[in-house]
Design an enzyme around this catalytic site. Structure first.
Site, PDB file in Angstrom:
ATOM      1  N   GLY A  87      62.783 -12.445  89.703  1.00  0.00           N
ATOM      2  CA  GLY A  87      63.917 -11.204  89.171  1.00  0.00           C
ATOM      3  C   GLY A  87      63.719 -10.129  87.607  1.00  0.00           C
ATOM      4  NE  ARG A  88      60.955  -5.651  86.293  1.00  0.00           N
ATOM      5  CZ  ARG A  88      60.646  -5.648  85.916  1.00  0.00           C
ATOM      6  NH1 ARG A  88      59.297  -6.315  86.076  1.00  0.00           N
ATOM      7  NH2 ARG A  88      60.247  -5.017  84.606  1.00  0.00           N
ATOM      8  N   GLY A 109      60.582 -17.787  94.404  1.00  0.00           N
ATOM      9  CA  GLY A 109      61.060 -16.633  94.884  1.00  0.00           C
ATOM     10  C   GLY A 109      61.357 -16.342  95.976  1.00  0.00           C
ATOM     11  N   GLY A 134      57.828   4.404  82.681  1.00  0.00           N
ATOM     12  CA  GLY A 134      58.167   3.168  83.227  1.00  0.00           C
ATOM     13  C   GLY A 134      57.536   1.762  84.218  1.00  0.00           C
ATOM     14  N   GLY A 179      64.102 -13.228  97.143  1.00  0.00           N
ATOM     15  CA  GLY A 179      64.499 -12.198  96.817  1.00  0.00           C
ATOM     16  C   GLY A 179      63.485 -10.685  97.322  1.00  0.00           C
ATOM     17  CG  HIS A 193      64.782   9.651 123.851  1.00  0.00           C
ATOM     18  ND1 HIS A 193      65.233   8.051 123.545  1.00  0.00           N
ATOM     19  CD2 HIS A 193      63.406   9.403 124.734  1.00  0.00           C
ATOM     20  CE1 HIS A 193      64.463   7.929 124.350  1.00  0.00           C
ATOM     21  NE2 HIS A 193      63.703   8.630 125.482  1.00  0.00           N
TER      22      HIS A 193
END
Length: 468
Positions: free
Chosen positions: A267-268, A180, A39, A182, A445
């Site tokens: 955005g989507r 945008g 995807g 974002g 550390h």
């Protein structure tokens, strides 16, 4: 085709996770995908963009090498080489995922699926793919999302582009406007600036990353300004004019900004149109599938996962949804090794923006915690006191949000590489740890993880490296 226990429409993060887990639980699975398994995340989102951001990090390291006694010169940014590196990364992951799917005996059907209305409530869900009709006892909708634009703004793929087009650029522009502020906008602005592009971000809301804590937004804006990225926030767009040689964006204030191209990163949105969802009785709200807490849709034995469900649009959220639904179905099918899964809550899902510096968070913000608990206790630890952060030359902070006399309910991070700390942060919030619990843990550390320990020490009332 014959009946399956589970039919999954879409093979992105949510879809293939559903398929893999369902097959693992002994269910027969068909997965329908018109493109490639993996995807958006694998092929056009998470993986290629993060590969590009890593290349950008290397460019910055080379550019500033003299500060560390390593004198380097950047001859050029070879965008074709960057793309080849990103493509090779995608190809390796795709090969591995495809092999995994085959090994689970999952039937992958190539083509665009469309839901068919059921003749009765007792009929199994049906999906048409060309001339084939695939039926299953359970149906999982996982058709994902697609890039959005603004009303009236035409995306031509040349001067006005989306993130999909940005991945296919043949050459870098000298200047760019990112519409945008974002996650997508911040990441592309960061990468392009590292490659030498003059970048302006336009965001209609008052600050960058408006879904993150105000302190993180303010810190990111300062860091971007130091990197010569122009931030125009609280600036709605009035007009966009795209010409042969560039783009002119006029803001509602009358100010105009010009650049070679405009990246639309607003955005989507859910990819649900034209797939037969409403015709089959699946209830939608603004294109999102309406679901219960257990991700059940309005039609019998139908579920939705990932970006089709309103909320955070993150690959790992879809992945978690997929596992949940597969286990839910296995319980319904009476599988002996299945147990009722716990619902997936958005507040438990970690978020990372992979710009420079990175922004990462999990749990509730201060405002949300006050709304839920009536009050909240917060503390911010400046990374200036962290040795590893000084070595990396990064500024930033760790902000803790605690319920009154209760556990830590939110952790918010800003700084280079802080995304690698979000795993510990998620354990702290998900297991409802108290500051004293984390303060007792010994952090190696020098590491940036010490900053999480120091912040919890401070909140537990025994600060070490905190002034005042």
């Amino acid at each position: 085709m014959g009946d399956f226990d589970v039919v999954v429409l879409g093979a992105g993060s949510g879809g293939y996770a559903t398929a893999l887990r369902a097959a693992q639980l002994g269910l027969s699975v068909a997965m329908i995908e018109k493109d490639q398994v993996g995807g958006t995340c694998l092929h056009r989102g998470c993986i290629p963009t993060k590969a590009i951001l890593h290349a950008a990090e290397i460019a910055d390291a080379a550019r500033h090498g003299a500060e560390f006694g390593v004198h380097t010169v950047i001859e050029r940014i070879d965008l074709a080489g960057v793309k080849a590196y990103a493509d090779a990364t995608v190809a390796r992951l795709y090969k591995g995922l495809s092999g995994l799917v085959r090994s689970r005996d999952i039937t992958v059907i190539s083509g665009e699926g469309r839901l068919l209305p059921a003749e009765s409530a007792e009929d199994p869900p049906r999906v048409a793919v060309g001339d084939q009709v695939i039926t299953g006892r359970h149906l999982v909708l996982a058709s994902g999302s697609e890039a959005r634009s603004l009303p009236g703004l035409e995306v031509d793929g040349r001067r006005v582009i989306t993130s999909d087009h940005a991945l296919r650029l043949e050459s870098l522009p000298k200047s760019a406007i990112v519409l945008g502020g974002g996650v997508i906008g911040a990441e592309y602005a960061s990468a392009w600036r590292s490659f030498g592009v003059e970048v302006t971000i336009i965001e209609a809301l008052p600050r960058l990353l408006p879904n993150e804590e105000p302190e993180l937004s303010a810190g990111l804006e300062r860091a971007f300004r130091r990197r010569k990225i122009t931030n125009l926030t609280g600036a709605p767009v009035a007009e966009v004019d795209a010409g042969e040689h560039g783009v002119r964006v006029t803001l509602s204030t009358g100010r105009a900004v010009e650049a070679e191209l405009l990246l639309v990163a607003v955005g989507r949105g859910p990819r649900s149109a034209g797939l037969g969802y409403p015709e089959a009785g699946v209830e939608l709200d603004r294109g999102f599938v309406t679901v219960t807490e257990r991700l059940a849709a309005s039609t019998p034995r139908t579920y939705a996962v990932g970006d089709l469900v309103a909320g955070l649009q993150l690959a790992h959220r879809g992945f978690a949804h997929g596992i949940f639904v597969a286990e839910e179905i296995a319980v319904a099918e009476g599988r002996p090794d299945a147990r009722p899964p716990a619902p997936v809550r958005d507040r438990d899902i970690p978020k990372i923006t992979y710009c420079d510096p990175e922004v990462a968070s999990v749990g509730l913000g201060e405002e949300a915690a006050r709304a839920e608990y009536g009050d909240a206790v917060t503390i911010s630890y400046d990374l200036a006191g962290n040795g590893r952060s000084q070595i990396l030359r990064t500024a930033g902070l760790v902000k803790l949000v605690r319920a009154p006399d209760g556990p830590i309910v939110g952790i918010h991070l800003l700084g280079s590489r802080v995304g690698e700390l979000i795993g510990e942060a998620q354990l702290i919030t998900a297991w409802e740890a108290y500051p004293e619990d984390v303060a007792a843990a010994i952090h190696a550390h020098p590491t940036q993880s010490e900053a999480i320990g120091e912040a919890h020490l401070a909140l537990a009332g025994k600060p070490l490296h905190v002034h005042g």
